[in-house]
Every structure is written in C-alpha cells, then in structure tokens.
Enzyme design. Structure first.
Site, short mmCIF file in Angstrom:
data_model
loop_
_atom_site.label_atom_id
_atom_site.label_comp_id
_atom_site.label_asym_id
_atom_site.label_seq_id
_atom_site.Cartn_x
_atom_site.Cartn_y
_atom_site.Cartn_z
N GLU A 1 6.25 23.12 -42.87
CA GLU A 1 5.84 22.08 -43.81
C GLU A 1 7.00 21.17 -44.20
OE1 GLU A 1 4.01 23.98 -47.09
OE2 GLU A 1 2.34 24.80 -45.91
N HIS B 1 11.50 13.80 -21.61
CA HIS B 1 12.19 14.96 -21.05
C HIS B 1 13.69 14.66 -21.01
CE1 HIS B 1 8.33 16.13 -18.71
NE2 HIS B 1 8.45 16.89 -19.77
N CYS C 1 12.36 13.41 -11.26
CA CYS C 1 11.07 14.03 -11.60
C CYS C 1 10.40 14.63 -10.37
CB CYS C 1 10.12 12.99 -12.21
SG CYS C 1 10.51 12.54 -13.91
#
Length: 469
Positions: free
Chosen positions: A180, A271, A390
C-alpha cells in the site's frame, strides 16, 4: 562446484523464428514501438526472412548460431479454455465477434523474441556441471503467458541429454502482493514471481568458458520497498530473479541483483536489454539503466574475477527517447578471436543522428573492445518492439555440449536454405489484425509448423501434434 574454466566454449545465439501470424496488434503495455504501430499491416514473410538473414550473416561471419521454432498460433486451445465452443472455425468466429482482444492475444507471434524464452546458466557456473534452463513464466501479459508450456518442450527437445542439461519448472503463477505504501493504483499489479527471462539477465565473465557473475535486473520488489514506475508496469520482480538463481544453484558470490531505473521503464524501457547489453567483461549501458548505478558497478567489480569494462553512455549523448526509438542497447555484442567485439545494431540506429554519432565518435573511438558496428534491417520486428538482442537466447556451450544437442537447430548453409524455402512456401506477405479470424490462416500455420518440426527433427512439440499422437 565447477568453477574451473572450460576449454573450447562458444556462445551460441539461438534466434527465434518469426511465426506465420506475425502481426501488429499492439498488445504490450509499456513497449512504445508495439503500441505506436498497433493496427498496421504486417508482412510475416518479410519478418521471417529478415530474421533468417541476420542469423545467416552472423553464421557466415564465424559466430555460432542456432534457431528456435515459433509457438503454435492461433492458440485455439486457449480460446477453448476460456469457454469458446464448436469447431476451430466456429471458435475463431466467436472470438472475433465476442472478444477481439482475446483473438489478437492468441495469435501473437511474440515468441520470436527468444531472449524472453528463459534464463540460462552455463555448466562452468553450475554446481553440478550441467547447463541449466528455466523457461520464463511471462506473467506480465496474457499473450506471452501462453508461451511457457511449448517453450519448455522446445528447450527439453533440443537440450535433451540429462547428463549435460538440467531443466527447471517455470516459476509459479501467483497474484501480486499488495504494497500500500508503494503501489501505483493506476498500473496493473505485477505478479509476485513475474519472470521475463534473459531479457533481464546478463552474464559477465572473461572468456565464455571462464566462471562468470550473473547480473539480474528487476523492476520492482513484490513484497514492497523501493521506487516503482508511474506510467508503465515493471515486468520483472526481484523475487523472481532470486528464485531462478536458486534453481540454478548460483551463490551470492556469483550474483548481483540490481533495480532497473523506474524513469527508464516509464520512458518505454520495458526490459533491461532495451537499456543495457553485456558480453564477456564489457557492460554497455545507458546512464539511466540502473537505479543505483554506483552500487551495481561496485558489486560487479568485487565479484568478477576479470576486471569489469563498463561502457557508459550519458544522457546528454543519447536521450531515453532516442535509446528506445533506436534500440541502440538492444544490440548483440559478440566476441571475436582477437579479443575485440562486434556490435550488431538495428537499422534504426542510423536514423537517429545522436545515436549514430555516439556509435562512431564515442563507442568505436573509445577505450573499449568494441571495434566494429554492423547494421541489420529488422524493421518488421522493430515495429513490434524487438531488436537484435530480443531475437536471441544466448547459451554458452562446450564442444561436447554442442555435440549432445538433439535435432537440427545449429545453423548451417543447408539449414538456411531449407528454412528460407519453408518460409517462402507457407508465409503470407500481408497480415492485418482483422485477418486473424481467417480460418485458413490457422490451417496454414499448423501445416507450416508440422513441416518445420520435421525439418528441425524435433519430434512432437506442439499441442496439436501431442493431441493427435
């Protein structure tokens, strides 16, 4: 524990083949290129051929190169799990009419970015002297969460020898743990063990056969603490990175855990491999890559047996916007026999003046091993948010481990010719998001994949093959 250098170890880059359903659905929140090109017409044939050409050129330059098959798409089984009934044609039609976002998700060709396939630890670093694999659970998005089952089967089919290769289960799918005090209620919560694979992992060492230090980069702490992004969700948790390290038997002396800079995530750096790339002792990174840059570098220096060579690109040279648009850091950094390194960059780096100037005047002219920049055309992949880094999963293998591989996945001129002919036979040269409901596309894809498994000699790896075995 095996910490003695191994002779004749090569890093093999296993590139993901682009699948027949390559399209621009804009599914990836936080991936700026994917979001910006949403709805445009894609060219699956061109995308696959661009990827094969990159693999071929690196193979011909003397780098060890492998290939990974794409996923089964559309994933009609996933639609059936979500309650759609009838024949395959009816399922596709119902999904297109009632839940278009689900149809787009089950047609994603995102497995092409095999840096997300999993995390790999070479045998020289593992306590049992085997190469270790953990498929990424990819919990941050539904379209990628569909991948791990087939990814695990593919890795187990290729790296099948249990005496040399160890396979671990994906991390558990769990809800997020609320914090929280730090959570941003606007963003979707990141699952506690969200793991995106090697896109957030870099191994730094001397030669590839020497013991290394594993740099795990995370976006947030699942159990609270630290800064978090405000615009886009963090995809990797510290707890996931720590769990993978434990699975592989890595010790505290072999690992460094660093937090990705939240401001970089909010700029589109979803990323770590969009903002940093490492190879051997070199870490090429942007000033905004890590939240605590100094601590990260100090810990790497303290744990590495080879001196770290940091190559830092300052914000004043390349903005975060230019870094994301050009994918300068989503490049392949490759070792050469003479000790120099080659940086393979996407063509978009030439289109940004500041980036190209930095490459020429800073990286190539600097005191570092990078001696050559090679430009590759990967526009079809780049428009969906994936560059050279990637597209590949890095696996350091000894000669004996390479010999133990199953199937036909190490690239040769003959395999290049076979894959090129296969793509030309089966792939469309135009695919818009509305075409995903075409039942003929599903039939074409299954036919292509069935032939591919025979071509790669992998046996039954896809759900449709297993269901009919």
């Amino acid at each position: 524990m095996s910490r003695v250098p191994l002779p004749n170890v090569q890093e093999v880059n296993f590139d993901g083949l682009v699948g027949p359903t390559h399209n621009y659905s804009g599914l990836a929140l936080g991936n700026v290129a994917s979001m910006n090109h949403q709805g445009q017409v894609a060219n699956p044939k061109e995308a696959a051929l661009q990827g094969i050409l990159k693999m071929q050129s690196l193979m011909e330059a003397g780098y060890a190169q492998g290939v990974l098959p794409p996923q089964q798409r559309p994933d009609i089984g996933a639609l059936r799990d979500l309650g759609f009934r009838g024949s395959d044609r009816e399922v596709l039609a119902h999904a297109a009419r009632e839940a278009p976002p689900l149809l787009r998700a089950v047609c994603s060709a995102s497995s092409m970015w095999s840096a997300n396939a999993g995390t790999v630890t070479p045998s020289v670093d593992a306590p049992d002297g085997r190469v270790h694999f953990t498929p990424a659970n990819l919990q941050s998005s539904f379209h990628r969460f569909l991948e791990p089952f087939t990814t695990a089967r593919v890795l187990q089919a290729i790296f099948h020898d249990e005496q040399r290769f160890a396979h671990h289960p994906v991390l558990p799918a769990t809800p997020a743990f609320a914090d929280e005090g730090a959570a941003n209620p606007v963003l979707p919560a990141t699952p506690a063990f969200a793991d995106e694979g090697a896109a957030n992992h870099t191994r730094l060492c001397g030669a590839h056969g020497e013991p290394g230090v594993h740099l795990f980069v995370y976006g947030r702490r699942a159990f609270g603490g630290g800064r978090e992004p405000k615009r886009f969700p963090a995809r990797q948790t510290l707890e996931a990175s720590q769990a993978v390290a434990r699975q592989h038997g890595l010790t505290e002396a072999q690992t460094v855990f660093a937090q990705q800079h939240p401001d970089a995530i909010d700029a589109g750096v979803f990323h770590n491999d969009v903002i940093a790339v490492g190879n051997g002792p070199v870490l090429l990174y942007h000033e905004m890559a890590f939240l605590d840059e100094e601590r990260t570098l100090d810990e790497l220096r303290a744990k590495m047996s080879t001196p770290l060579i940091p190559v830092r690109v300052p914000l004043e040279a390349v903005s975060l916007e230019d870094a994301v648009a050009s994918y300068l850091f989503n490049s392949q950094l490759l070792s050469n026999p003479d000790g120099s390194m080659t940086l393979v960059v996407p063509g978009e780096c030439q289109e940004r003046e500041a980036v190209w100037r930095t490459l020429q005047d800073y990286l190539l002219a600097g005191h570092n091993p990078i001696s050559e920049v090679v430009v590759k055309d990967l526009k079809q992949s780049m428009r969906n948010g994936g560059g050279p880094a990637c597209l590949r999963l890095r696996v350091a293998l000894s000669e004996a481990e390479q010999t133990a591989l199953s199937g036909r996945t190490l690239l040769t001129p003959t395999l290049v010719a076979d894959l090129t002919a296969w793509v030309n036979r089966h792939y469309r040269d135009r695919l818009a998001p509305e075409d995903l409901a075409d039942p003929l596309l599903a039939e074409e894809s299954l036919t292509a994949l069935d032939e591919l498994t025979q071509l790669l000699q992998l046996g039954a790896i896809y759900p449709f093959q297993l269901n009919h075995a």
